[in-house]
Every structure is written in structure tokens, then in C-alpha cells.
Design an enzyme around this catalytic site. Structure first.
Site, PDB file in Angstrom:
ATOM      1  N   HIS A 176       5.497  -5.499   4.698  1.00  0.00           N
ATOM      2  CA  HIS A 176       4.313  -5.473   3.843  1.00  0.00           C
ATOM      3  C   HIS A 176       4.565  -4.617   2.611  1.00  0.00           C
ATOM      4  O   HIS A 176       5.197  -3.562   2.686  1.00  0.00           O
ATOM      5  CB  HIS A 176       3.108  -4.931   4.612  1.00  0.00           C
ATOM      6  CG  HIS A 176       1.809  -5.416   4.052  1.00  0.00           C
ATOM      7  ND1 HIS A 176       1.289  -4.929   2.874  1.00  0.00           N
ATOM      8  CD2 HIS A 176       0.931  -6.358   4.491  1.00  0.00           C
ATOM      9  CE1 HIS A 176       0.134  -5.546   2.614  1.00  0.00           C
ATOM     10  NE2 HIS A 176      -0.101  -6.410   3.583  1.00  0.00           N
ATOM     11  N   HIS A 177       4.047  -5.099   1.472  1.00  0.00           N
ATOM     12  CA  HIS A 177       4.229  -4.381   0.208  1.00  0.00           C
ATOM     13  C   HIS A 177       3.519  -3.031   0.229  1.00  0.00           C
ATOM     14  O   HIS A 177       3.833  -2.138  -0.578  1.00  0.00           O
ATOM     15  CB  HIS A 177       3.683  -5.230  -0.947  1.00  0.00           C
ATOM     16  CG  HIS A 177       4.452  -5.071  -2.222  1.00  0.00           C
ATOM     17  ND1 HIS A 177       4.923  -3.857  -2.670  1.00  0.00           N
ATOM     18  CD2 HIS A 177       4.834  -5.975  -3.163  1.00  0.00           C
ATOM     19  CE1 HIS A 177       5.545  -4.024  -3.834  1.00  0.00           C
ATOM     20  NE2 HIS A 177       5.507  -5.299  -4.148  1.00  0.00           N
ATOM     21  N   ALA A 178       2.577  -2.836   1.129  1.00  0.00           N
ATOM     22  CA  ALA A 178       1.931  -1.529   1.252  1.00  0.00           C
ATOM     23  C   ALA A 178       2.906  -0.459   1.714  1.00  0.00           C
ATOM     24  O   ALA A 178       2.682   0.728   1.501  1.00  0.00           O
ATOM     25  CB  ALA A 178       0.752  -1.605   2.232  1.00  0.00           C
TER      26      ALA A 178
END
Length: 505
Positions: A138-140
């Protein structure tokens, strides 16, 4: 426990039924000459041995009730490596086109937020005795730069795996706080945010004051003013000399992206096209034409998009606008596993038929865009993401999707990203990495993403599209690769179609 930054949390809030916040990498390996070599077993052992060096892989989210504050990362006390590792295969004959189809389906689903936000698929059945590993994160949790770092820690720089130091203590994870504890912590932190916002606003105003002596800011103001239409535009443009505009389109001639077939509402479906080109050919072109490698990449993307749009009777008269991710890392970050990225906007000359002129115009446009980008430090803009209440942000994103605002108000036609990768060979449990194809995200109103990563002497292209908007993304990739051959020929660099590791059909 570590709270997400506002920018990290943005990639969570943006998700909906059709829009996902994870990025992926598709690694292609040559199977080592070892009897009985099992890629899945080898990859699992590789990761298990160095999990203590990869903190993002064992963190899970803990959200704040009612969305009153950004979520936090918690070291997952119930971490299960086997949940995150998957094993699959493509049917014979195992071409790259079949692999791309399989990957398209695997990335077209959200990650389970009850677990650490990543998955890794070992994909067998490829021809030429190869196998692939698709890693979804995830880009988070990571941005492009930290994603490359994650990859290099996962892999080795020699065929013989080195001795990895054992962890100092057994993995125990953290106690997951209750909803009440998260709510209390968020409530206590809220009074500090207005004060921080005031300080940030003051600092930004001071920097804007300094920037008023910067001609880049004047150019930005003229760019915005020149784009206005209607009574307000007439009023603000009174007395403005438009002689420059009659001389032809400059690098800042338009800030409003023209309409294209891929600037529309996206669906949950994805289509991936992968292919490679010679990095030496791109370098020959950049040296011959006084540009940079990134200029050449942007120019060939513009040329390929022009060809594709023209073939679909959809070529706009104005240049497209590309959003280009820019790392704002300083190397002094307290936490390297977080997002330190901003966006630069630039015109790409899809309206220009001459390939050499496209390179020149890209070079000029990128120089101007970087000057505008640097007028206000990008970290100030990312700092402002700390302050909107997450619940409000999430509702705004859902409303935007429902009203299709992304399709109508998109700031760019597409994202084009060029990520520098490793220059030395990498290995996974003795298997040599042959290619690393980036698989990025598409957004509402931007149904196409072009991401390029260098590895060894190649550029590996990953084009992700919404198939309802770009059903023939393979044709677009081929047009981009053909543009590289055109520029290399003009630069006097010998090209061979066979040197391009294109799709095997």
C-alpha cells in the site's frame, strides 16, 4: 505505535470501489540451475530471514473511531507470513502477455486492512524457465524511493545469499490499543493542530513573500491568469500583452488538460502492459540532443501518446498535461518508511509531430515546471495534509467519486514517473533478477499511468490502464518503444527490435 502522516493517510482516504491505493512491482527471475529448485519455498525463506529488516511488512493499521484523526501503525502481534505469500501460475505457453493479464486481475482488488497492507505472489509457468514475483504494497506505507529500498533489502547482490544478522530479540508485536484509547489519544491531540496550522501558515506566507521576487512566481501568476475565461478572465487580462502567445505554444501555454479517452470515470478493472528498452539507446539520444534521460523518457511517452490518440481520432490540438512524482527526501528523515513525495505538473508536446522538437520542448517545459515547483518548498504543501479531519477527507473523496469530479476537474491527463533503479544485478535465493516492471495506480479521471524503472542496462515500462477507457494499452506501449528506436536512429545509435524485451506472443 506510530501515527501515519497526513500524506500517508491520504492514500487510504482516496480508496473506493474503483480506486485503490496500493502500488506493485513485478519481478522476473531466471530460475537457477539447481535440481529441484522451488521458487515459492525459496522466496518464502528469503523473506522470513529478513523480516526484522523490513518494518512495513509487519505493521497493521489501527484506525481512530469516527475518523477523528489519522490512523496509526501497530506492530501486528498476530502477524502470519503465510497469509501474505501466495502461489499461482500462468497456463502454457507462459508468455509475458499472459503474465500481464494475470497481474492485472491480482492488482484489481483492495488489500485487507485487518492485516499488514502487502501481499506477494510467486507466479510460475513462464516460458524460458523463468518465474515471477508480484509484490503489492500500500502507498500509505511506502513511496517510490522507499519502495526501491524495500526491494533491495528483500534481494541480494550476489548469487550466494549472504549471512543476514539474526534479530536481537524474538518478534512479539505490540498490544493493539482499544477504540476508546485511540479516541482519547485523538481527542488530546486535536488542540495542538490549530497551533501547528498557524505556525505552518506563517512559515508558508514568509516563503511566499520571498518568492515574489522570483520570476517563476510571476510566470505562475501569468499562467493562471491567462487560462481564465468569461467576465473574470476578461477583467484580469485587461492590458495584457498577448504577443507572446501568437508566437506559438510555450512550455507554460496551457494549464488546463485537454480531454482524452482516458480522462473519464474509471472502473475497478485494470489492464497492464509490460516491455523493456535499451537504456544505452536512451542515453545516446539524451547526449546527442542536449537533454536528460528523463527528458527523453517524457518525449517518447509524448510521441507514443500522440500516435495512439491519432489512431483513435482523439488527438487534441493542445499538449497533454502530465503529473510527475518528485521525491522530496533529504536523507535526514527520522523514518524512511513513509511518503516524502510531491507532484510536478508539466505540458508534454503531444501536439508536436517532429520527434526532435518534442525533446526540445520537453526539456524547456521540465525546466520551467521545476522552477515553478521550487518557488514554494514542496514539504510545505505536504505538511498541510496533516490538518483536514480524516473523516471529512474521506467523505469528500467519496462525494468526489459519486459526482465524478475527478473526471471533470482532473489537474493532469495522466501520471508519468521515471524511477532510477539498481545498476548492479540482484538475486533472490540464487535466482537472478532479469526485469523489474513497476505496476502503479490509476485515479478517478486519470485512467492511464506510465511508470518506468531502470535496472542494469534497461528501462522497464509498466503501463496500467482502465480497460474500459484504454482497451489496447499494449498498442500504446509499442508506440512508445518505437519512439525510442526513432530517437536512437536519429542519434546514430544502432537499434535492433530484438533488443527490446517486448511482449512474447
Amino acid at each position: 505505535m506510530k501515527q501515519l502522516t497526513g500524506l500517508d493517510a491520504t492514500f487510504l482516504h482516496m480508496e473506493n470501489a474503483a480506486q485503490f491505493g496500493h502500488v506493485s512491482g513485478l519481478s522476473i527471475f531466471a530460475r537457477p540451475d539447481e535440481p529441484g529448485y522451488e521458487p515459492y519455498r525459496a522466496w518464502r525463506a528469503q523473506l522470513e530471514q529478513r523480516l526484522h529488516l523490513l518494518p512495513p511488512l509487519r505493521r497493521r493499521l489501527k484506525e481512530v473511531p469516527l475518523g477523528l484523526d489519522h490512523p496509526s501503525w501497530v506492530d501486528d502481534p498476530d502477524f502470519d507470513l503465510d497469509f501474505h505469500l501466495r502461489h499461482t501460475a500462468v497456463p502454457p505457453p507462459g508468455t509475458d502477455a499472459q503474465l500481464a493479464t494475470t497481474v492485472s486481475r491480482l492488482v484489481a482488488r483492495p488489500l485487507d486492512r485487518r492485516h499488514p497492507l502487502w501481499l506477494s505472489y510467486v507466479i510460475e509457468g513462464l516460458d524460458d524457465d523463468r518465474f515471477a514475483v508480484l509484490t503489492i504494497v500500500h502507498h500509505a506505507a511506502v513511496d517510490g524511493a522507499s519502495g526501491v529500498e524495500l526491494l533491495t533489502i528483500m534481494l541480494d547482490d550476489t548469487p550466494e545469499p549472504p549471512d543476514v544478522p539474526a534479530p536481537q530479540a524474538p518478534w512479539r508485536g505490540e498490544r493493539v490499543p482499544s477504540d476508546l484509547e485511540m479516541l482519547v489519544g485523538a481527542t488530546l491531540g486535536l488542540p495542538r493542530k490549530p497551533a501547528r496550522a498557524i505556525l505552518l501558515s506563517a512559515r508558508t506566507a514568509r516563503e511566499l513573500g520571498r518568492a515574489t521576487r522570483n520570476p517563476a512566481l510571476v510566470a505562475a501568476a501569468n499562467q493562471v491568469r491567462g487560462s481564465l475565461r468569461g467576465p473574470l478572465g476578461t477583467l484580469l487580462n485587461l492590458g495584457r500583452d498577448r504577443g507572446e502567445e501568437r508566437d506559438g505554444p510555450g512550455p507554460l501555454a496551457s494549464v488546463r488538460p485537454p480531454r482524452t479517452p482516458f480522462n473519464d470515470k474509471i472502473t475497478p478493472h485494470r489492464r497492464l502492459a509490460i516491455g523493456s528498452a535499451s537504456l544505452d539507446a536512451v542515453r545516446a539520444a539524451k547526449s546527442a540532443f542536449g537533454a536528460t534521460v528523463n527528458d527523453v523518457v517524457m518525449a517518447v511517452c509524448a510521441g507514443g501518446l500522440r500516435t495512439w490518440l491519432d489512431a483513435h481520432d482523439a488527438l487534441p490540438g493542445d499538449p497533454l498535461v502530465a503529473l510527475v512524482p518528485v521525491s522530496i527526501r533529504t536523507g535526514e528523515e527520522a523514518d524512511r518508511w513513509t511518503n516524502r513525495v510531491s507532484m510536478l505538473s508539466t505540458a508534454i508536446p503531444t501536439d508536436e509531430p517532429d520527434p526532435l522538437e518534442r525533446v526540445r520542448r520537453v526539456h524547456a517545459a521540465m525546466a520551467s515546471s521545476k522552477e515553478l515547483f521550487q518557488a514554494l518548498p514542496a514539504e510545505r504543501l505536504t505538511d498541510f495534509t496533516e490538518f483536514p479531519p480524516p473523516a471529512v477527507f474521506a467523505r469528500a473523496m467519496r462525494l468526489s467519486a459519486r459526482l465524478r469530479l475527478g473526471s471533470r476537474l482532473t489537474p493532469g491527463n495522466l501520471v508519468i514517473s521515471n524511477v532510477p533503479g539498481p545498476r548492479q544485478p540482484l538475486y533472490a535465493a540464487g535466482a537472478r533478477l532479469e526485469h523489474y516492471y513497476p505496476v502503479s495506480v490509476i485515479m478517478e479521471g486519470q485512467g492511464l499511468n506510465i511508470t518506468v524503472q531502470s535496472y542494469l542496462d534497461r528501462l522497464d515500462f509498466g503501463l496500467v490502464a482502465c480497460p474500459e477507457l484504454v482497451p489496447d494499452v499494449d498498442d500504446l506501449l509499442q508506440a512508445i518503444l518505437d519512439e525510442i528506436d526513432v530517437l536512437a536512429d536519429l542519434a546514430g545509435h544502432p537499434t535492433r527490435k530484438a533488443a527490446h524485451d517486448q511482449l512474447r506472443h
